[in-house]
Design a protein around this motif. Sequence first.
Motif, PDB file in Angstrom:
ATOM      1  N   VAL A  12      20.429 -27.719  77.981  1.00  0.00           N
ATOM      2  CA  VAL A  12      19.579 -26.773  77.264  1.00  0.00           C
ATOM      3  C   VAL A  12      20.344 -26.290  76.032  1.00  0.00           C
ATOM      4  N   ASP A  13      19.837 -26.652  74.870  1.00  0.00           N
ATOM      5  CA  ASP A  13      20.481 -26.252  73.614  1.00  0.00           C
ATOM      6  C   ASP A  13      19.437 -26.318  72.507  1.00  0.00           C
ATOM      7  N   ASP A  14      19.447 -25.334  71.623  1.00  0.00           N
ATOM      8  CA  ASP A  14      18.467 -25.323  70.542  1.00  0.00           C
ATOM      9  C   ASP A  14      18.840 -26.273  69.403  1.00  0.00           C
ATOM     10  N   ALA A  50      15.416 -30.245  90.848  1.00  0.00           N
ATOM     11  CA  ALA A  50      16.004 -31.576  90.907  1.00  0.00           C
ATOM     12  C   ALA A  50      17.375 -31.669  90.245  1.00  0.00           C
ATOM     13  N   ALA A  51      17.777 -30.656  89.508  1.00  0.00           N
ATOM     14  CA  ALA A  51      19.027 -30.710  88.749  1.00  0.00           C
ATOM     15  C   ALA A  51      20.248 -30.682  89.659  1.00  0.00           C
ATOM     16  N   ILE A  52      21.270 -31.472  89.288  1.00  0.00           N
ATOM     17  CA  ILE A  52      22.544 -31.405  90.001  1.00  0.00           C
ATOM     18  C   ILE A  52      23.562 -30.590  89.212  1.00  0.00           C
ATOM     19  N   CYS A  53      23.249 -30.339  87.941  1.00  0.00           N
ATOM     20  CA  CYS A  53      24.146 -29.597  87.055  1.00  0.00           C
ATOM     21  C   CYS A  53      23.359 -29.156  85.829  1.00  0.00           C
ATOM     22  N   LEU A  54      23.762 -28.036  85.252  1.00  0.00           N
ATOM     23  CA  LEU A  54      23.140 -27.527  84.035  1.00  0.00           C
ATOM     24  C   LEU A  54      24.217 -27.318  82.979  1.00  0.00           C
ATOM     25  N   ILE A  55      23.948 -27.823  81.787  1.00  0.00           N
ATOM     26  CA  ILE A  55      24.797 -27.584  80.624  1.00  0.00           C
ATOM     27  C   ILE A  55      23.948 -26.764  79.658  1.00  0.00           C
ATOM     28  N   THR A  56      24.436 -25.607  79.255  1.00  0.00           N
ATOM     29  CA  THR A  56      23.629 -24.755  78.380  1.00  0.00           C
ATOM     30  C   THR A  56      24.468 -24.088  77.296  1.00  0.00           C
ATOM     31  N   ASP A  57      23.827 -23.871  76.173  1.00  0.00           N
ATOM     32  CA  ASP A  57      24.421 -23.102  75.094  1.00  0.00           C
ATOM     33  C   ASP A  57      24.375 -21.631  75.488  1.00  0.00           C
ATOM     34  N   VAL A  58      25.235 -20.835  74.884  1.00  0.00           N
ATOM     35  CA  VAL A  58      25.218 -19.402  75.127  1.00  0.00           C
ATOM     36  C   VAL A  58      24.175 -18.742  74.236  1.00  0.00           C
ATOM     37  N   ARG A  59      24.268 -19.007  72.941  1.00  0.00           N
ATOM     38  CA  ARG A  59      23.377 -18.369  71.967  1.00  0.00           C
ATOM     39  C   ARG A  59      22.194 -19.270  71.655  1.00  0.00           C
ATOM     40  N   MET A  60      21.020 -18.783  72.046  1.00  0.00           N
ATOM     41  CA  MET A  60      19.771 -19.484  71.752  1.00  0.00           C
ATOM     42  C   MET A  60      18.715 -18.433  71.461  1.00  0.00           C
ATOM     43  N   GLY A  65      21.719 -18.110  77.048  1.00  0.00           N
ATOM     44  CA  GLY A  65      22.337 -18.805  78.174  1.00  0.00           C
ATOM     45  C   GLY A  65      22.751 -17.897  79.314  1.00  0.00           C
ATOM     46  N   ILE A  66      23.208 -16.694  78.993  1.00  0.00           N
ATOM     47  CA  ILE A  66      23.625 -15.750  80.031  1.00  0.00           C
ATOM     48  C   ILE A  66      22.425 -15.324  80.877  1.00  0.00           C
ATOM     49  N   GLU A  67      21.310 -15.031  80.219  1.00  0.00           N
ATOM     50  CA  GLU A  67      20.094 -14.666  80.955  1.00  0.00           C
ATOM     51  C   GLU A  67      19.567 -15.863  81.744  1.00  0.00           C
ATOM     52  N   LEU A  68      19.654 -17.051  81.178  1.00  0.00           N
ATOM     53  CA  LEU A  68      19.242 -18.258  81.906  1.00  0.00           C
ATOM     54  C   LEU A  68      20.071 -18.406  83.184  1.00  0.00           C
ATOM     55  N   GLN A  69      21.367 -18.219  83.065  1.00  0.00           N
ATOM     56  CA  GLN A  69      22.243 -18.298  84.234  1.00  0.00           C
ATOM     57  C   GLN A  69      21.819 -17.280  85.299  1.00  0.00           C
ATOM     58  N   ARG A  70      21.544 -16.057  84.883  1.00  0.00           N
ATOM     59  CA  ARG A  70      21.131 -15.015  85.826  1.00  0.00           C
ATOM     60  C   ARG A  70      19.869 -15.425  86.585  1.00  0.00           C
ATOM     61  N   ARG A  71      18.901 -15.972  85.856  1.00  0.00           N
ATOM     62  CA  ARG A  71      17.644 -16.382  86.487  1.00  0.00           C
ATOM     63  C   ARG A  71      17.854 -17.564  87.434  1.00  0.00           C
ATOM     64  N   ILE A  72      18.670 -18.492  87.030  1.00  0.00           N
ATOM     65  CA  ILE A  72      18.927 -19.663  87.876  1.00  0.00           C
ATOM     66  C   ILE A  72      19.625 -19.257  89.166  1.00  0.00           C
ATOM     67  N   ARG A  73      20.548 -18.331  89.083  1.00  0.00           N
ATOM     68  CA  ARG A  73      21.293 -17.885  90.271  1.00  0.00           C
ATOM     69  C   ARG A  73      20.359 -17.328  91.344  1.00  0.00           C
ATOM     70  N   LEU A  74      19.200 -16.816  90.952  1.00  0.00           N
ATOM     71  CA  LEU A  74      18.244 -16.289  91.928  1.00  0.00           C
ATOM     72  C   LEU A  74      17.646 -17.408  92.783  1.00  0.00           C
ATOM     73  N   GLU A  75      17.425 -18.581  92.181  1.00  0.00           N
ATOM     74  CA  GLU A  75      16.800 -19.700  92.886  1.00  0.00           C
ATOM     75  C   GLU A  75      17.789 -20.745  93.381  1.00  0.00           C
ATOM     76  N   ARG A  76      18.805 -21.002  92.594  1.00  0.00           N
ATOM     77  CA  ARG A  76      19.783 -22.051  92.913  1.00  0.00           C
ATOM     78  C   ARG A  76      21.197 -21.505  92.734  1.00  0.00           C
ATOM     79  N   PRO A  77      21.643 -20.626  93.623  1.00  0.00           N
ATOM     80  CA  PRO A  77      22.940 -19.973  93.428  1.00  0.00           C
ATOM     81  C   PRO A  77      24.127 -20.930  93.364  1.00  0.00           C
ATOM     82  N   GLY A  78      24.024 -22.097  93.949  1.00  0.00           N
ATOM     83  CA  GLY A  78      25.140 -23.030  93.954  1.00  0.00           C
ATOM     84  C   GLY A  78      25.102 -24.084  92.866  1.00  0.00           C
TER      85      GLY A  78
END
Length: 130
Positions: A12-14, A50-60, A65-78
């Motif tokens: 995920v990157d703009d 289906a993702a095994i890993c996420l690569i994301t930018d911080v600033r978008m 990216g920080i908010e994306l990480q927070r949301r993902i941790r709710l569904e896929r903490p590992g």
Amino acid sequence: MPEAETQIVVGVDDDFRVRESIESLMESAGYAPLLFSSAEEFLQSGALAAAICLITDVRMPGVDGIELQRRIRLERPGLPIIFISAHSDEEPRQRALDGGAIAFLYKPFDGAELLGVIRSALNNNTGREE
């Protein structure tokens, strides 16, 4: 003979060029890349499961990216999350790592290093390196 399981790595990157780089690198390593230009696009895609890993930018724009990480941790903490950034700001780096990111790399990132981080995370099966 059954086919090997498809391993989907999400980027995920703009920045289109960064997405292209991630796509080429992941394909060359045998992963199936899925690329998104925004966090919102990714979250609406249904690809998280289906993702095994996420690569994301911080600033978008929009969801960063920080908010994306927070949301993902709710569904896929590992789920292993790797941040990439063109900015060397310590505060977002620390927030990402405190939030469970397995790595924080700077652009232009080294392809071998990125692949090494992914392989290490997948081999550890923990989704997070302590």
